[in-house]
Design an enzyme around this catalytic site. Structure first.
Site, short mmCIF file in Angstrom:
data_model
loop_
_atom_site.label_atom_id
_atom_site.label_comp_id
_atom_site.label_asym_id
_atom_site.label_seq_id
_atom_site.Cartn_x
_atom_site.Cartn_y
_atom_site.Cartn_z
N TYR A 103 -9.30 11.41 22.89
CA TYR A 103 -10.06 10.16 22.80
C TYR A 103 -11.36 10.40 22.06
O TYR A 103 -12.03 11.41 22.30
CB TYR A 103 -10.36 9.60 24.20
N ARG B 272 0.88 5.93 8.88
CA ARG B 272 0.69 4.49 9.12
C ARG B 272 -0.71 4.30 9.64
O ARG B 272 -1.02 4.59 10.81
CB ARG B 272 1.70 3.99 10.15
N THR C 34 -3.94 -0.30 3.50
CA THR C 34 -3.11 0.54 4.35
C THR C 34 -3.11 1.92 3.71
O THR C 34 -3.55 2.09 2.56
CB THR C 34 -1.65 0.06 4.40
N ASP D 166 -7.98 -6.26 -1.27
CA ASP D 166 -7.03 -5.63 -0.36
C ASP D 166 -5.99 -4.93 -1.21
O ASP D 166 -5.13 -5.58 -1.81
CB ASP D 166 -6.40 -6.72 0.53
N LYS E 253 1.67 2.97 2.13
CA LYS E 253 2.53 2.38 1.09
C LYS E 253 2.53 3.32 -0.12
O LYS E 253 2.95 4.45 0.04
CB LYS E 253 2.08 0.95 0.83
N GLU F 223 -13.87 7.64 20.95
CA GLU F 223 -14.62 6.40 20.66
C GLU F 223 -15.98 6.74 20.06
O GLU F 223 -16.67 7.65 20.54
CB GLU F 223 -14.81 5.59 21.95
#
Ligand SMILES: *Cc1c(COP(=O)(O)O)cnc(C)c1O
Length: 413
Positions: free
Chosen positions: A54, A235, A226, A200, A229, A56
């Protein structure tokens, strides 16, 4: 799949499904324009122990302890992204492309503000203001499309709509647009109406990284993407911006829209960005485009119409109207023949979105396997045969057998 031995031992049911998917990816010609094959290195980093952590916050400012190596990997990914894209500021925490856009809007806008983006039916993305998406619900969205004659973005028309609507944010970039995007033209429209310009580049970020598509990074206020691609990474999502938006973007990602980052994805992104900075990635990206152009020729020579008549990037939109078949039936026949693509609306489509007139085809994945322009005519020949013999199961089965044999010569990572 030897690195999955533990899955096989602990959970053979899941292992078998994964194994079947691996075979499917190996034995079919994958032409879905948003898909690729990530390298073994990216896959291993993605499956690493960073899954367990974790984190954060941001490097040097975390809420939990034990962050020595998390900070190193996040800084590494950021530095590599800055260098690959020439960006002033980078956030590598977005979980994917849609969250990256959510966070970008959150950083730049108030609820209800006006946005202007490319309409979904003309190649835009859901997150660019479509009515079933948060972007169309939380903001006041209007859309531009392509010119009915050229099927290309008509910058005079975008300017006219922008002057009329006065958006606070102008969005460019698309999911199904086969031509180069003129970011400078968008920038001058945004400046004229006092709007932020956001690009984008989810689909084309690999081409941009390799310099085979112009980069919006020097001109746009914010760039989202992203990473899975054409960039061929895990991902995940990424936001690049000018320094003056850095604080707002970082706060929008965490704590406004996300909790703990997916550090395993960030580690895999670091690997992918290393790969994207190597000379052979430039060859990869230019072959992606060369393959798309060769495929365009092969379709045109068989009497198919292409939206805009061809392509400048990794994708084609094939209009099947002249072949008297819908996109859905064509895509289903192609899949039976071992060639996987998606039905797609074409601009000004007269058919319904679930069974549109076109098929979208991309070359990012097959290029990763080493397929070259000289192979494109063979592939399009199979597609043509599959579409024409779509009622003939045994003909489709025979093509599938040929496709399967062909695939053996092109190893997957
Ligand atoms: C794919 C895509 C996205 C969304 O990415 P997800 O990772 O599927 O959320 C956003 N914008 C554009 C233009 C895309 O093509």
């Amino acid at each position: 799949m030897s690195w999955m031995d533990a899955v096989k031992e602990i959970d053979p049911t899941t292992w078998e499904i994964i194994s079947n998917e691996e075979d499917r990816q190996r034995n079919t010609i994958r032409l879905i324009a948003s898909e690729n094959y990530a390298s073994q290195a990216v896959m291993q980093a993605s499956g690493s122990v960073f899954t367990n952590k974790y984190a954060e916050g941001y490097a040097g400012k975390r809420y939990y302890l034990g962050q020595e190596f998390v900070d190193q990997i996040e800084r590494l990914a950021i530095e590599r992204a800055k260098s690959v894209f020439g960006a002033e500021h980078v956030n590598v925490q977005p979980y994917s492309g849609s969250p990256a856009n959510l966070e970008m809007y959150y950083a730049l806008l108030e609820l209800g503000d006006k946005i202007l983006g490319m309409g979904l039916p003309h190649g835009g993305h859901l997150t660019h203001g479509w009515n079933v998406n948060f972007s169309g619900r939380f903001y006041t969205a209007s859309a531009y499309g392509v010119n009915p004659e050229t099927e290309r973005i008509d910058y005079d028309e975008v300017r006219r709509i922008a002057l009329q609507e006065r958006p606070k944010l102008l969005m460019c970039g698309a999911s199904a647009y086969p031509r180069e995007i003129d970011f400078e033209a968008f920038k001058s429209i945004a400046d004229e109406v006092g709007a932020y310009l956001v690009a984008d580049i989810a689909h084309i970020s690999g081409l941009v990284a390799a310099g085979v598509h112009p980069s919006p990074v020097p001109v746009a206020d914010v760039v989202t993407s992203t990473t899975h691609k054409t960039l061929r990474g895990p991902r995940s999502g990424i936001i690049l911006c000018k320094d003056k938006f850095a604080k707002d973007i970082d706060r929008a990602v965490f704590p406004a829209c996300q909790g703990g980052p997916h550090v395993h994805a960030i580690a895999a992104l670091a690997v992918a960005l290393h790969e994207a900075s190597q000379p052979d990635f430039k060859d990869y990206a230019s072959t992606v485009v060369a393959n798309a152009k060769a495929m365009a020729e092969a379709f045109l020579s068989r009497g198919y119409r292409l939206v805009t008549g061809g392509t400048d990037n990794h994708l084609l939109l094939v209009d099947l109207t002249s072949k008297d078949v819908g996109g859905k039936a064509a895509a289903v026949a192609m899949e039976k023949a071992g060639i996987v693509a998606n039905a797609n609306s074409i601009p000004f489509d007269t058919r319904k979105p679930f069974d549109p007139s076109g098929v979208r085809i991309g070359t990012a994945a097959i290029t990763t396997r080493g397929m070259k322009p000289e192979h494109m005519d063979t592939i399009v020949g199979w597609i043509d045969k599959a579409v024409l013999s779509r009622e003939d199961e045994s003909a489709l089965g025979r093509i599938n057998q040929e496709v399967r044999e062909f695939c053996q010569s092109f190893p997957v990572p």
